[in-house]
Design a protein around this motif. Structure first.
Motif, PDB file in Angstrom:
ATOM      1  N   PHE A 115      -5.205 -76.132 -37.917  1.00 42.61           N
ATOM      2  CA  PHE A 115      -5.052 -74.691 -37.742  1.00 42.61           C
ATOM      3  C   PHE A 115      -5.099 -74.356 -36.239  1.00 42.61           C
ATOM      4  CE2 PHE A 115      -6.840 -70.644 -40.025  1.00 42.61           C
ATOM      5  CZ  PHE A 115      -5.746 -69.934 -39.621  1.00 42.61           C
ATOM      6  N   PHE A 119      -1.884 -73.097 -33.415  1.00 42.40           N
ATOM      7  CA  PHE A 119      -1.848 -71.989 -32.448  1.00 42.40           C
ATOM      8  C   PHE A 119      -1.632 -72.523 -31.033  1.00 42.40           C
ATOM      9  CE2 PHE A 119      -3.466 -69.584 -36.009  1.00 42.40           C
ATOM     10  CZ  PHE A 119      -2.838 -68.367 -35.834  1.00 42.40           C
ATOM     11  N   ILE A 123       1.433 -71.417 -28.567  1.00 43.79           N
ATOM     12  CA  ILE A 123       1.068 -70.912 -27.237  1.00 43.79           C
ATOM     13  C   ILE A 123       1.755 -71.745 -26.144  1.00 43.79           C
ATOM     14  CG2 ILE A 123      -0.858 -70.705 -25.598  1.00 43.79           C
ATOM     15  CD1 ILE A 123      -2.613 -70.055 -28.170  1.00 43.79           C
ATOM     16  N   HIS A 136       4.548 -64.153 -27.948  1.00 46.98           N
ATOM     17  CA  HIS A 136       3.566 -63.196 -28.460  1.00 46.98           C
ATOM     18  C   HIS A 136       3.944 -62.754 -29.875  1.00 46.98           C
ATOM     19  CE1 HIS A 136       0.250 -60.380 -27.721  1.00 46.98           C
ATOM     20  NE2 HIS A 136       0.910 -59.568 -28.537  1.00 46.98           N
ATOM     21  N   LEU A 139       3.436 -65.609 -32.323  1.00 48.17           N
ATOM     22  CA  LEU A 139       2.015 -65.801 -32.640  1.00 48.17           C
ATOM     23  C   LEU A 139       1.533 -64.761 -33.651  1.00 48.17           C
ATOM     24  CD1 LEU A 139       0.682 -66.604 -29.074  1.00 48.17           C
ATOM     25  CD2 LEU A 139       0.431 -68.097 -31.070  1.00 48.17           C
ATOM     26  N   ALA A 140       1.974 -63.517 -33.461  1.00 46.16           N
ATOM     27  CA  ALA A 140       1.589 -62.460 -34.403  1.00 46.16           C
ATOM     28  C   ALA A 140       2.122 -62.778 -35.795  1.00 46.16           C
ATOM     29  CB  ALA A 140       2.113 -61.113 -33.916  1.00 46.16           C
ATOM     30  N   ALA A 143      -0.028 -65.700 -37.261  1.00 44.68           N
ATOM     31  CA  ALA A 143      -1.376 -65.251 -37.627  1.00 44.68           C
ATOM     32  C   ALA A 143      -1.339 -64.401 -38.897  1.00 44.68           C
ATOM     33  CB  ALA A 143      -2.003 -64.456 -36.473  1.00 44.68           C
ATOM     34  N   CYS A 146      -1.052 -66.605 -41.837  1.00 49.85           N
ATOM     35  CA  CYS A 146      -2.308 -67.311 -42.121  1.00 49.85           C
ATOM     36  C   CYS A 146      -3.260 -66.439 -42.928  1.00 49.85           C
ATOM     37  CB  CYS A 146      -2.982 -67.754 -40.826  1.00 49.85           C
ATOM     38  SG  CYS A 146      -2.094 -69.070 -40.001  1.00 49.85           S
ATOM     39  N   VAL A 147      -3.368 -65.169 -42.552  1.00 49.03           N
ATOM     40  CA  VAL A 147      -4.209 -64.251 -43.335  1.00 49.03           C
ATOM     41  C   VAL A 147      -3.687 -64.200 -44.772  1.00 49.03           C
ATOM     42  CG1 VAL A 147      -4.962 -61.860 -43.619  1.00 49.03           C
ATOM     43  CG2 VAL A 147      -4.831 -62.847 -41.328  1.00 49.03           C
ATOM     44  N   CYS A 150      -4.519 -67.212 -47.016  1.00 44.55           N
ATOM     45  CA  CYS A 150      -5.906 -67.156 -47.518  1.00 44.55           C
ATOM     46  C   CYS A 150      -6.019 -66.153 -48.659  1.00 44.55           C
ATOM     47  CB  CYS A 150      -6.868 -66.745 -46.402  1.00 44.55           C
ATOM     48  SG  CYS A 150      -6.921 -67.895 -45.025  1.00 44.55           S
TER      49      CYS A 150
ATOM     50  N   THR B 113     -10.042 -67.098 -43.174  1.00 44.60           N
ATOM     51  CA  THR B 113      -9.585 -65.716 -42.969  1.00 44.60           C
ATOM     52  C   THR B 113     -10.106 -65.170 -41.637  1.00 44.60           C
ATOM     53  OG1 THR B 113      -9.597 -65.378 -45.357  1.00 44.60           O
ATOM     54  CG2 THR B 113      -9.534 -63.401 -43.994  1.00 44.60           C
ATOM     55  N   PHE B 115     -10.939 -66.855 -39.053  1.00 46.73           N
ATOM     56  CA  PHE B 115     -10.210 -67.611 -38.033  1.00 46.73           C
ATOM     57  C   PHE B 115      -8.863 -66.919 -37.751  1.00 46.73           C
ATOM     58  CE2 PHE B 115      -9.369 -72.431 -37.133  1.00 46.73           C
ATOM     59  CZ  PHE B 115      -9.197 -72.139 -35.804  1.00 46.73           C
ATOM     60  N   SER B 116      -8.124 -66.635 -38.809  1.00 45.91           N
ATOM     61  CA  SER B 116      -6.811 -65.988 -38.656  1.00 45.91           C
ATOM     62  C   SER B 116      -6.962 -64.598 -38.052  1.00 45.91           C
ATOM     63  CB  SER B 116      -6.125 -65.853 -40.020  1.00 45.91           C
ATOM     64  OG  SER B 116      -6.202 -67.045 -40.764  1.00 45.91           O
ATOM     65  N   LYS B 117      -7.950 -63.861 -38.527  1.00 44.87           N
ATOM     66  CA  LYS B 117      -8.170 -62.496 -38.042  1.00 44.87           C
ATOM     67  C   LYS B 117      -8.556 -62.500 -36.559  1.00 44.87           C
ATOM     68  CE  LYS B 117      -7.412 -59.686 -41.486  1.00 44.87           C
ATOM     69  NZ  LYS B 117      -6.455 -58.560 -41.352  1.00 44.87           N
ATOM     70  N   PHE B 119      -7.479 -64.548 -34.242  1.00 47.73           N
ATOM     71  CA  PHE B 119      -6.247 -64.650 -33.451  1.00 47.73           C
ATOM     72  C   PHE B 119      -5.468 -63.338 -33.509  1.00 47.73           C
ATOM     73  CE2 PHE B 119      -7.253 -69.122 -33.517  1.00 47.73           C
ATOM     74  CZ  PHE B 119      -6.836 -69.507 -32.259  1.00 47.73           C
ATOM     75  N   GLU B 120      -5.408 -62.712 -34.680  1.00 50.31           N
ATOM     76  CA  GLU B 120      -4.738 -61.408 -34.791  1.00 50.31           C
ATOM     77  C   GLU B 120      -5.343 -60.397 -33.820  1.00 50.31           C
ATOM     78  OE1 GLU B 120      -2.720 -60.550 -39.122  1.00 50.31           O
ATOM     79  OE2 GLU B 120      -4.563 -59.523 -38.610  1.00 50.31           O
ATOM     80  N   ILE B 123      -4.346 -61.139 -30.242  1.00 50.13           N
ATOM     81  CA  ILE B 123      -2.921 -60.805 -30.112  1.00 50.13           C
ATOM     82  C   ILE B 123      -2.741 -59.289 -30.003  1.00 50.13           C
ATOM     83  CG2 ILE B 123      -0.716 -60.796 -31.372  1.00 50.13           C
ATOM     84  CD1 ILE B 123      -1.665 -63.583 -32.557  1.00 50.13           C
ATOM     85  N   LYS B 126      -2.965 -56.863 -26.643  1.00 49.45           N
ATOM     86  CA  LYS B 126      -1.923 -56.634 -25.628  1.00 49.45           C
ATOM     87  C   LYS B 126      -1.510 -55.167 -25.674  1.00 49.45           C
ATOM     88  CE  LYS B 126       2.862 -57.824 -24.634  1.00 49.45           C
ATOM     89  NZ  LYS B 126       4.059 -58.452 -25.217  1.00 49.45           N
ATOM     90  N   LEU B 139      -5.540 -66.314 -25.384  1.00 48.80           N
ATOM     91  CA  LEU B 139      -5.260 -67.028 -26.638  1.00 48.80           C
ATOM     92  C   LEU B 139      -5.385 -68.538 -26.448  1.00 48.80           C
ATOM     93  CD1 LEU B 139      -2.258 -64.897 -27.912  1.00 48.80           C
ATOM     94  CD2 LEU B 139      -4.382 -65.289 -29.177  1.00 48.80           C
TER      95      LEU B 139
END
Lengths: 331, 331
Positions: A115, A119, A123, A136, A139-140, A143, A146-147, A150, B113, B115-117, B119-120, B123, B126, B139
């Motif tokens: 995981f 990322f 990056i 950017h 990545l969004a 991510a 990924c949410v 889960c 979850t 973990f993913s959140k 990174f969100e 992100i 910005k 990041l």
């Protein structure tokens, strides 16, 4: 199917090389081996190939997409490792699953490592050929997927023993669990390939639709394939009492008596061949196989229509073939 | 210590609010509750406060750092949830651990979850006040720390029953397991606060050094604190046969006979108070408590010297106090 196997095979050296570089400096050795293990077990490479193909389909090239593609495959692998722990599945890609070889703790960590590395890979893709803004957005996209993965897995687990799941709820679950990452794969490819916002939206939706069709086909194959192609006994979803779209549909349409009988079979701890046959009778009585086949075909049709936003190219042809393949595959 | 408690408390509303918003739309409810649970259990908020303070110390303000700070706390919480599964720890922050309440599967997913959140959240930081380049660097910093956390936990597990661990290996393990995220917290704050490259390096190193001292103090407190302050019996590391820097140092310096005796006690399944006293005798004979105390003090001293790169400010004063607090805390 030869065509699609060739298409997916075409990029695998590139994707494998990116994954290998990314995972080469993990320590200690045990964690490294557990993290690499499934990436070398011959996955189909559907998701990362879609990232490269969508990138090419909007005018980008493989060097724009290969790191993001490898990242998508790492996310997929991470989710397989953690799902196998949760579902206590012994076999993955024809080999003992990661937690069966190294135990749950190392398997949890191997998933977490992949995981993190995914990322890192996206990056690190920011360079002369891919802008910071694109990375950017990529990545969004990753991510967000990924949410959803889960959430989808949590939904799937919560459906266990719940025989009142509605079609809408089921479709939302498979969107999150399966289609969201495929959609992220196609969207990410579009982004790093420099697509227009309209192309990005269309390719996300293409990925979402073939992802849904892909999962529905999985449910279908469990009932109509043969054990050799499938790699597991036919009807195992019924034996395990799993909610699939076929079952959801049959339960919704069945008479109270047939509904009760089907639930009884799904609940049973000792499901006989006779029980499976009886379940199949009910499923056929309410045309549930036909219903889900039609739905999946509709999704694939719409997915292909969305590709009309693209100029003609080899990559576009490949995306059309992959959409068809989702329903033609036998395993 | 009142001062530091106040400093850490100052930002907690802000950090909690960012975490709450980030986790508000998770579904299904069970996953949402399991994901939120530990974030509401009254953590010290050391890491996210460091992100905000380092940001302020280079001229930024809280709005530049609050999302990244919350992300750092989510990463910390994710690692606690997964570690507790691996170590089968029943209690965390005075409450039953996540896997004890919801089971291993939901706990694995709750960690994933968060973990993913995390990174969100980075992100999403910005905006008008934080540039894309800064977010990209933040990041990369967070992803690097995540890999190291996994490696550190894997190393820690691999040390179990290995009584030949060298000091260098042990320090590398606690760097990865504990100090890397604290260093990422201070570096991220510096980045989003608009620090110079020299300030960013110095604040990363400050975080790394106080992180190492923090972990060494944990090992120290286990032997010299009282049960009430510690929340667990004194000497539990010896009972569990855990490799700590004290043990590593004592084993390295001990005569073959003392080494053998200490290993025997660590290996024993039924460690008596007499055994703990005997182990303490050996530890004291070789001045291992003094050795690790000196080392931790040296780290804190160096950490404070690194802060000389900063202009004087309230935030700088707070960073100095936190460095001292790491060694003064009793739990």
């Amino acid at each position: 199917m030869q065509d699609v196997t060739e298409i997916l095979g075409k990029y695998s050296d590139n994707i494998n090389s990116e994954m290998k570089t990314s995972l080469s400096n993990i320590s200690p050795d045990e964690l490294k081996e557990a993290s690499i293990y499934l990436t070398k077990a011959g996955g189909k490479m559907l998701r990362p190939s879609l990232t490269i193909l969508t990138c090419e389909s909007v005018g980008g090239n493989i060097s724009n997409a290969s790191k993001s593609a490898a990242a998508i495959e790492l996310i997929h692998t991470f989710s397989l490792i953690h799902d196998d722990i949760m579902d206590d599945d012994d076999i993955r890609r024809g080999k003992p699953s990661v937690h069966k070889v190294w135990g749950d703790s190392v398997a949890i960590l191997a998933g977490d490592t992949l995981f993190s590395k995914a990322f890192e890979l996206v990056i690190s893709a920011k360079d002369d050929v891919v802008s910071g803004d694109s990375i950017h957005e990529a990545l969004a996209t990753v991510a967000d997927a990924c949410v959803k993965i889960c959430e989808g897995q949590a939904c799937d687990m919560s459906f266990e023993g719940d025989f009142n799941v509605k079609e809408e709820e089921y479709l939302d679950m498979i969107f999150k669990k399966t289609a969201a990452l495929i959609a992220a794969a196609t969207k990410t490819g579009a982004i790093v390939g420099g697509a227009t916002p309209e192309q990005i939206s269309a390719l996300y939706e293409y990925g979402r639709l073939i992802g849904l069709a892909f999962q529905i086909q999985d449910d279908y194959l469990d009932l109509v394939s043969d054990e050799e192609s499938l790699g597991k006994p036919v009807g195992s979803d019924i034996v395990e009492g799993k909610m699939t779209l076929i079952i959801v549909n049959a339960l919704e349409k069945a008479s109270p008596k047939d509904n009760q009988k089907l639930v009884e079979i799904l609940k049973s701890d000792n499901c006989s061949q006779n029980d499976i046959d009886k379940a199949m009778e009910i499923i056929e009585k309410y045309n549930s196989l036909q219903y889900i086949t039609n739905l999946a075909q509709e999704y694939v049709k719409k997915a292909k229509e969305l590709l009309e936003i693209l100029e003609d190219s080899e990559a576009k042809k490949a995306l059309i073939l992959i959409a068809d393949y989702v329903l033609k595959r036998q395993n």
